[in-house]
Motif scaffolding. Sequence first.
Motif, PDB file in Angstrom:
ATOM      1  N   GLY A  44       0.802  -1.221   0.000  1.00  0.00           N
ATOM      2  CA  GLY A  44       0.000   0.000   0.000  1.00  0.00           C
ATOM      3  C   GLY A  44       0.828   1.261   0.000  1.00  0.00           C
ATOM      4  N   ILE A 104       2.030  13.078  12.714  1.00  0.00           N
ATOM      5  CA  ILE A 104       2.789  11.884  12.346  1.00  0.00           C
ATOM      6  C   ILE A 104       1.963  11.130  11.298  1.00  0.00           C
ATOM      7  CG2 ILE A 104       3.911   9.792  13.241  1.00  0.00           C
ATOM      8  CD1 ILE A 104       4.961  12.175  14.665  1.00  0.00           C
ATOM      9  N   GLY A 105       1.995  11.624  10.089  1.00  0.00           N
ATOM     10  CA  GLY A 105       1.221  11.001   9.013  1.00  0.00           C
ATOM     11  C   GLY A 105      -0.258  11.311   9.130  1.00  0.00           C
ATOM     12  N   ALA A 106      -0.990  10.972   8.068  1.00  0.00           N
ATOM     13  CA  ALA A 106      -2.441  11.110   8.111  1.00  0.00           C
ATOM     14  C   ALA A 106      -2.992  10.211   9.213  1.00  0.00           C
ATOM     15  CB  ALA A 106      -3.054  10.744   6.764  1.00  0.00           C
ATOM     16  N   SER A 107      -2.249   9.164   9.547  1.00  0.00           N
ATOM     17  CA  SER A 107      -2.679   8.238  10.600  1.00  0.00           C
ATOM     18  C   SER A 107      -2.966   8.973  11.904  1.00  0.00           C
ATOM     19  CB  SER A 107      -1.613   7.175  10.848  1.00  0.00           C
ATOM     20  OG  SER A 107      -1.360   6.456   9.680  1.00  0.00           O
ATOM     21  N   TYR A 131     -10.297   1.869   4.114  1.00  0.00           N
ATOM     22  CA  TYR A 131      -9.046   1.717   4.863  1.00  0.00           C
ATOM     23  C   TYR A 131      -9.339   1.137   6.238  1.00  0.00           C
ATOM     24  CZ  TYR A 131      -4.508   3.103   6.817  1.00  0.00           C
ATOM     25  OH  TYR A 131      -3.272   3.109   7.395  1.00  0.00           O
ATOM     26  N   TYR A 134     -10.270   3.084  10.422  1.00  0.00           N
ATOM     27  CA  TYR A 134     -11.349   3.945  10.957  1.00  0.00           C
ATOM     28  C   TYR A 134     -12.181   3.240  12.025  1.00  0.00           C
ATOM     29  CZ  TYR A 134     -10.179   6.082   6.476  1.00  0.00           C
ATOM     30  OH  TYR A 134      -9.507   6.604   5.410  1.00  0.00           O
ATOM     31  N   CYS A 177     -13.171   8.762   2.554  1.00  0.00           N
ATOM     32  CA  CYS A 177     -11.803   8.522   2.111  1.00  0.00           C
ATOM     33  C   CYS A 177     -11.819   8.375   0.595  1.00  0.00           C
ATOM     34  CB  CYS A 177     -11.252   7.263   2.769  1.00  0.00           C
ATOM     35  SG  CYS A 177      -9.697   6.709   2.049  1.00  0.00           S
ATOM     36  N   ASN A 181      -9.035   3.917  -0.780  1.00  0.00           N
ATOM     37  CA  ASN A 181      -8.335   2.676  -0.582  1.00  0.00           C
ATOM     38  C   ASN A 181      -9.384   1.759   0.026  1.00  0.00           C
ATOM     39  OD1 ASN A 181      -6.704   0.587   0.222  1.00  0.00           O
ATOM     40  ND2 ASN A 181      -5.564   1.733   1.763  1.00  0.00           N
ATOM     41  N   ASP A 209     -10.348  11.889   4.768  1.00  0.00           N
ATOM     42  CA  ASP A 209      -8.994  11.352   4.655  1.00  0.00           C
ATOM     43  C   ASP A 209      -8.610  11.458   3.176  1.00  0.00           C
ATOM     44  OD1 ASP A 209      -6.713   9.855   4.351  1.00  0.00           O
ATOM     45  OD2 ASP A 209      -7.419   8.143   5.526  1.00  0.00           O
ATOM     46  N   ILE A 211      -5.568  11.505   1.756  1.00  0.00           N
ATOM     47  CA  ILE A 211      -4.159  11.176   1.583  1.00  0.00           C
ATOM     48  C   ILE A 211      -3.818  10.842   0.116  1.00  0.00           C
ATOM     49  CG2 ILE A 211      -4.474   8.714   2.184  1.00  0.00           C
ATOM     50  CD1 ILE A 211      -1.484  10.634   3.422  1.00  0.00           C
ATOM     51  N   TYR A 212      -4.818  10.372  -0.636  1.00  0.00           N
ATOM     52  CA  TYR A 212      -4.578  10.037  -2.044  1.00  0.00           C
ATOM     53  C   TYR A 212      -5.005  11.149  -3.003  1.00  0.00           C
ATOM     54  CZ  TYR A 212      -3.777   5.245  -0.507  1.00  0.00           C
ATOM     55  OH  TYR A 212      -3.268   4.131   0.102  1.00  0.00           O
ATOM     56  N   SER A 241       2.796  10.947   2.421  1.00  0.00           N
ATOM     57  CA  SER A 241       3.163   9.553   2.164  1.00  0.00           C
ATOM     58  C   SER A 241       2.959   9.124   0.719  1.00  0.00           C
ATOM     59  CB  SER A 241       2.346   8.627   3.072  1.00  0.00           C
ATOM     60  OG  SER A 241       2.791   8.728   4.399  1.00  0.00           O
ATOM     61  N   LYS A 242       1.774   9.341   0.206  1.00  0.00           N
ATOM     62  CA  LYS A 242       1.448   8.772  -1.106  1.00  0.00           C
ATOM     63  C   LYS A 242       1.867   9.715  -2.231  1.00  0.00           C
ATOM     64  CE  LYS A 242      -0.633   5.889   1.623  1.00  0.00           C
ATOM     65  NZ  LYS A 242      -0.563   4.462   1.804  1.00  0.00           N
ATOM     66  N   ARG A 250       6.793   9.389   8.025  1.00  0.00           N
ATOM     67  CA  ARG A 250       5.715   9.581   8.999  1.00  0.00           C
ATOM     68  C   ARG A 250       5.398  11.056   9.191  1.00  0.00           C
ATOM     69  NH1 ARG A 250       3.444   7.245   7.826  1.00  0.00           N
ATOM     70  NH2 ARG A 250       2.013   6.942   9.536  1.00  0.00           N
TER      71      ARG A 250
ATOM     72  N   PRO B 160      -2.028  -2.506   4.643  1.00  0.00           N
ATOM     73  CA  PRO B 160      -3.386  -2.013   4.447  1.00  0.00           C
ATOM     74  C   PRO B 160      -3.395  -0.827   3.524  1.00  0.00           C
ATOM     75  CG  PRO B 160      -2.592  -1.330   6.589  1.00  0.00           C
ATOM     76  CD  PRO B 160      -1.547  -2.226   6.014  1.00  0.00           C
TER      77      PRO B 160
HETATM   78  C1  LIG Z   1      -6.654   5.759   3.253  1.00  0.00           C
HETATM   79  C2  LIG Z   1      -5.397   5.888   4.013  1.00  0.00           C
HETATM   80  N1  LIG Z   1      -5.307   6.790   4.994  1.00  0.00           N
HETATM   81  C3  LIG Z   1      -4.181   6.929   5.710  1.00  0.00           C
HETATM   82  C4  LIG Z   1      -3.070   6.148   5.469  1.00  0.00           C
HETATM   83  C5  LIG Z   1      -1.843   6.352   6.302  1.00  0.00           C
HETATM   84  O1  LIG Z   1      -1.132   7.447   5.817  1.00  0.00           O
HETATM   85  P1  LIG Z   1       0.120   8.071   6.562  1.00  0.00           P
HETATM   86  O2  LIG Z   1       1.334   7.355   6.045  1.00  0.00           O
HETATM   87  O3  LIG Z   1       0.132   9.514   6.166  1.00  0.00           O
HETATM   88  O4  LIG Z   1      -0.069   7.879   8.002  1.00  0.00           O
HETATM   89  C6  LIG Z   1      -3.116   5.199   4.451  1.00  0.00           C
HETATM   90  C7  LIG Z   1      -1.960   4.321   4.191  1.00  0.00           C
HETATM   91  O5  LIG Z   1      -2.033   3.294   3.565  1.00  0.00           O
HETATM   92  C8  LIG Z   1      -4.300   5.070   3.700  1.00  0.00           C
HETATM   93  O6  LIG Z   1      -4.399   4.167   2.713  1.00  0.00           O
END
Ligand SMILES: Cc1ncc(COP(=O)(O)O)c(C=O)c1O
Lengths: 403, 160
Positions: A44, A104-107, A131, A134, A177, A181, A209, A211-212, A241-242, A250, B160
């Motif tokens: 991913g 620290i990332g979208a996470s 994803y 959630y 999202c 994903n 979200d 991120i993409y 990230s993407k 991160r 994931p």
């Molecule tokens: C939909 C989605 N959101 C968030 C993330 C995590 O992103 P980040 O690396 O910015 O934490 C991913 C990573 O696979 C993702 O697919």
Amino acid sequence: MSQNRNFEPQRFISPVVKNLRPSGIRRFFDLVANTKGVISLGVGEPDFVTPWHIREACVQALERGYTMYTSNLGMPELRRAVARYLEERFGLSYHPDKQILVTIGASEAVDLALRTVLNPGDEVLIPEPCYVSYKPITLLCGGVPVEVPTTQARNFQPNPQEIEKRISPKTKLLILCYPNNPTGAVLDEDTMMAIARVVEKYNLLVLADEIYAELRYDGPPVSFASLPGMQERTILASGFSKAFAMTGWRIGYVAAHPELLAAMVKIHQYTILCAPIMSQMAALEALQHGLKDISYMVEQYDQRRRLVVSRLRDMGLDCFEPKGAFYVFPSISVTGLSSEEFAERLLKEEKVAVVPGNAFGPSGEGFIRCSYATSLQELMEALNRIERFVARYTRLAKAVAHG
Amino acid sequence: MRKNILKLLENNSKLSPKEIALMLGLPPDEVAREIAEMEKEKIILRYTTLINWEKVGEEEVSALIDVKVTPQRDVGFDEVAARIYQYPEVKSVFLMSGSYDLSVLVQGKSLKEVASFVAQKLATIEHVQSTVTHFILKKYKQDGVIFEDQITERRQVVQP
Ligand SMILES: Cc1ncc(COP(=O)(O)O)c(C=O)c1O
């Protein structure tokens, strides 16, 4: 470690965590990791390494001794760069000191958003397949995930009526999202507008979200927050990230209404303090000089995307055309196999790893997720193997059907 | 369209017109026609394979030779270059700016073979004033491809 029979670790683990289902992907991961010669379409993250000028910016920052904490919110220059980027790419205007937090990332952004707004019992609408994080995070906050199925027949668009049907007095938040994903679906304009109307009507918040967002193959990126009336109701989670191939750094950010952001900052300052400064330096370079890298990578993904979709369809798999991210999500129903059977047998018989669709929610059953963030050569070899496999099982399925 | 086709082929000449057409979202027969035309027009000169010969255990010696040419009336660089590039040992010839004029890549089976080619053939060509030979000791990267095997998969196999 000495074993004390009177010590029972399980007794100390909270029931919420105990009952959290381990990710379906985890089990499959071990299976793949223990097989040799596998081509994995289960990854991913981008197959590109972070562009050199971005890595170099980090190296230089280290050489100059940038090894300290930053402001809780993140470096002011980076927040200004994020604000400028959101303005230029999405037409969104955020105040860099009051509405943007580097995470620290979208996470972390997703985690913060949910922790900030959820009370125990609050319901969260989650279109699925989606994803994997959630639902567990919602549960950890004491929230109640309410899944909204999406279907290939409706291009994996969340149906505004299906959303509305599931709204109760406890509903607080809708998670969107898109690009999605695992399906690669993007929201079409009508759907977006209709969802916005529902959100307004029921006074909901949206966690977008995105991120993409940059990985779009049908036109320029769009943010849900840019719809009329939606910016104040949307917590926008995104990151590097993407788009910039920076998964390991991160680093991401969240943009929101000043009061929501201030609340999120409270959690962030106690739990995280700040995102690592080296990654912030690299992210700054990415925003300042990396947009051309995005267009190069998007062009490469797009070429592979067309090839993969067409090859999968030629094999007889019903494959939805993804308009974003780097995943295809074909239906495997012609093979007569379940998602997990398909993935496990494909791995065993042809040494190709894909992710079973049901790992992303019940509506993912009957589908598999293939990532095309893999070199063209590997991708073509993997497709040849999948073709053999599908032909074999389609024949079998037909023979069974004809008795 | 031509540029996009060429960019794909330059990286992977094994791609079929159909695959190229799919990747670019173009009609396959149009792509096939365009490729055929570019072959005719000598835009596409050859379909090659980049090989790491060292891995095959094949001994092969290459040298880059800086060639200085005596400027002469009526004899331009092109004529001298033409005389040099006729030799099959010569793999490439470039006209350079700077302290010498032609850069010549020569390949041979051994050091001796290359050295004697330079001494006996190259240096004796009329108007060649001097040569400086640099033997290539190791290839790290060629035509955008890194030769080291460091490009193994480093990502987690399923995520994931
Ligand atoms: C939909 C989605 N959101 C968030 C993330 C995590 O992103 P980040 O690396 O910015 O934490 C991913 C990573 O696979 C993702 O697919």
